[in-house]
Design a protein around this motif. Structure first.
Motif, PDB file in Angstrom:
ATOM      1  N   VAL A   9     -19.345 -21.862 -21.874  1.00 20.85           N
ATOM      2  CA  VAL A   9     -18.554 -20.806 -22.520  1.00 20.85           C
ATOM      3  C   VAL A   9     -19.187 -19.419 -22.343  1.00 20.85           C
ATOM      4  O   VAL A   9     -18.993 -18.533 -23.177  1.00 20.85           O
ATOM      5  N   ALA A  10     -19.925 -19.250 -21.248  1.00 26.84           N
ATOM      6  CA  ALA A  10     -20.625 -17.980 -21.084  1.00 26.84           C
ATOM      7  C   ALA A  10     -19.780 -16.909 -20.376  1.00 26.84           C
ATOM      8  O   ALA A  10     -20.132 -15.739 -20.383  1.00 26.84           O
ATOM      9  N   VAL A  54     -22.908 -24.163 -23.528  1.00 26.03           N
ATOM     10  CA  VAL A  54     -23.722 -23.308 -22.668  1.00 26.03           C
ATOM     11  C   VAL A  54     -23.141 -21.913 -22.832  1.00 26.03           C
ATOM     12  O   VAL A  54     -22.068 -21.601 -22.313  1.00 26.03           O
ATOM     13  N   THR A  55     -23.849 -21.121 -23.620  1.00 25.89           N
ATOM     14  CA  THR A  55     -23.264 -19.893 -24.108  1.00 25.89           C
ATOM     15  C   THR A  55     -23.974 -18.676 -23.516  1.00 25.89           C
ATOM     16  O   THR A  55     -24.826 -18.802 -22.647  1.00 25.89           O
ATOM     17  N   GLY A  56     -23.615 -17.505 -23.971  1.00 23.08           N
ATOM     18  CA  GLY A  56     -24.233 -16.292 -23.436  1.00 23.08           C
ATOM     19  C   GLY A  56     -24.175 -15.178 -24.463  1.00 23.08           C
ATOM     20  O   GLY A  56     -23.755 -15.386 -25.609  1.00 23.08           O
ATOM     21  N   GLU A 104     -27.899 -15.794 -16.654  1.00 23.94           N
ATOM     22  CA  GLU A 104     -27.235 -15.098 -15.540  1.00 23.94           C
ATOM     23  C   GLU A 104     -25.993 -15.875 -15.165  1.00 23.94           C
ATOM     24  O   GLU A 104     -26.011 -17.103 -15.170  1.00 23.94           O
ATOM     25  N   MET A 105     -24.917 -15.183 -14.794  1.00 20.25           N
ATOM     26  CA  MET A 105     -23.669 -15.845 -14.415  1.00 20.25           C
ATOM     27  C   MET A 105     -23.756 -16.255 -12.941  1.00 20.25           C
ATOM     28  O   MET A 105     -23.474 -15.452 -12.066  1.00 20.25           O
ATOM     29  N   ASP A 110     -24.309 -23.894 -12.004  1.00 24.72           N
ATOM     30  CA  ASP A 110     -25.493 -23.354 -12.687  1.00 24.72           C
ATOM     31  C   ASP A 110     -25.361 -23.492 -14.202  1.00 24.72           C
ATOM     32  O   ASP A 110     -26.330 -23.820 -14.894  1.00 24.72           O
ATOM     33  N   ALA A 111     -24.154 -23.267 -14.727  1.00 24.02           N
ATOM     34  CA  ALA A 111     -23.925 -23.414 -16.175  1.00 24.02           C
ATOM     35  C   ALA A 111     -24.215 -24.852 -16.602  1.00 24.02           C
ATOM     36  O   ALA A 111     -24.887 -25.089 -17.611  1.00 24.02           O
ATOM     37  N   ILE A 112     -23.740 -25.802 -15.812  1.00 24.90           N
ATOM     38  CA  ILE A 112     -23.969 -27.222 -16.142  1.00 24.90           C
ATOM     39  C   ILE A 112     -25.475 -27.530 -16.089  1.00 24.90           C
ATOM     40  O   ILE A 112     -26.007 -28.209 -16.963  1.00 24.90           O
ATOM     41  N   LEU A 113     -26.144 -26.996 -15.086  1.00 18.97           N
ATOM     42  CA  LEU A 113     -27.590 -27.218 -14.950  1.00 18.97           C
ATOM     43  C   LEU A 113     -28.343 -26.670 -16.174  1.00 18.97           C
ATOM     44  O   LEU A 113     -29.312 -27.261 -16.628  1.00 18.97           O
ATOM     45  N   ASN A 114     -27.850 -25.555 -16.712  1.00 18.69           N
ATOM     46  CA  ASN A 114     -28.445 -24.994 -17.928  1.00 18.69           C
ATOM     47  C   ASN A 114     -28.342 -25.945 -19.111  1.00 18.69           C
ATOM     48  O   ASN A 114     -29.121 -25.844 -20.059  1.00 18.69           O
ATOM     49  N   GLY A 115     -27.363 -26.829 -19.073  1.00 17.33           N
ATOM     50  CA  GLY A 115     -27.181 -27.769 -20.184  1.00 17.33           C
ATOM     51  C   GLY A 115     -28.026 -29.022 -20.055  1.00 17.33           C
ATOM     52  O   GLY A 115     -27.959 -29.912 -20.904  1.00 17.33           O
TER      53      GLY A 115
END
Ligand code: G1P
Length: 275
Positions: A9-10, A54-56, A104-105, A110-115
């Motif tokens: 959700v970033a 996964v937020t921002g 970073e967007m 990458d968002a999934i990897l952050n999770g």
């Protein structure tokens, strides 16, 4: 069994500016409920009760939405207005909510990897809340349908839908062999191809079940379309090394990431779900 679900959700929600200048796009209401709550309700109904966002920056309203607002609770306690809090109270009673930030967007992959730390070594769901999925009353939601398939096949599964030619460039597109009605073993996947280069008209919709080996694959995936690390590219690697299924789900999907789709969804939900 699958218990966890990631919600990237970033994103900025630029298509909804100025509405999304200081408010997350995921909090835009479809009738009286924020978009993200529909997705969370779908996940919880499928047994995916551990929700990871996964937020921002600028997305705090999402965390507040899944928390108690004491002042409000105190004000309306015992009045008929309490009924309006029923759905979110139900969500909060049945789910747990964790948050991690994507600084970073760099794309959906990458968002999934952050999770990764929220998920660990287990299979998990992913919901892109821009895609609002509505199924017939009393029938399984899209994630519930996919969890049932996962129990049978134990591999990554992506939701797919046929789309008209002029829409193809907006989606990840798959190709594969149909192994049974509505179920494809994927052999090719391309992120947002021009229609004439697309391997089919079967588009990926924002519902996934992923096995945890996807994290290492994403780590080794170079930036693709638009210079972003694409989940579609990582899934193609996974499909080539093992198995990824494409599932034509039962239900309707609305693209709430676009103004047109958002208005269509609002009218549909008002007439068919809310009333
Ligand atoms: C993402 C995915 C794409 C998928 C789409 C579904 O794109 O990258 O493969 O088809 O979601 O909504 P986005 O729309 O976030 O750019």
């Amino acid at each position: 069994m699958i218990k966890k679900c990631l919600f990237p959700v970033a994103g900025y929600g630029t298509r909804f500016l100025p509405a999304t200048k200081s408010m997350p796009k995921e909090m835009l209401p479809v009738v009286n409920k924020p978009l993200v709550q529909y997705g969370v309700e779908e996940a919880i109904a499928a047994g995916l009760t551990d929700i990871g966002f996964v937020t921002g920056r600028g997305k705090r309203a999402i965390a507040d939405h899944f928390d108690v607002n004491y002042e409000l609770e105190h004000q309306i306690m015992g009045s008929t207005k309490e009924q309006y809090l029923e759905s979110i109270r139900g969500v909060m009673a049945n789910g747990s909510f964790s948050f991690t930030r994507q600084t970073e967007m760099r794309g959906l992959g990458d968002a999934i990897l952050n999770g990764r730390r929220l998920i660990g070594e287990e299979s998990f769901g992913v919901v892109l809340s821009d895609d609002l999925c509505v199924c017939e009353e009393g029938s399984d939601g899209v994630l519930t349908q996919m969890v049932k398939l996962y129990k049978q096949f134990r591999c990554s599964i992506v939701a797919i839908q046929e789309v008209p030619e002029d829409q193809i460039h907006k989606f990840g597109v798959i190709a594969g062999e149909q192994i049974k009605e509505g179920l494809f073993q994927i052999s090719n996947m391309v992120e947002k191809p021009p229609a004439e280069e697309a391997p089919s008209n079967l588009a990926i919709i924002g519902r996934y079940i992923l096995t945890p080996d996807i994290f290492d694959i994403i780590e080794n995936t170079s930036p693709g379309k638009n210079g972003e690390v694409q989940l579609t590219d990582a899934l193609l690697t996974q499909a080539k090394d093992g198995c990824v299924l494409g599932y034509k789900f039962k239900g309707r999907r609305f693209d709430c990431g676009s103004v047109d789709g958002f208005v269509t969804a609002t009218n549909y939900v008002y007439e068919n779900v809310y009333k």
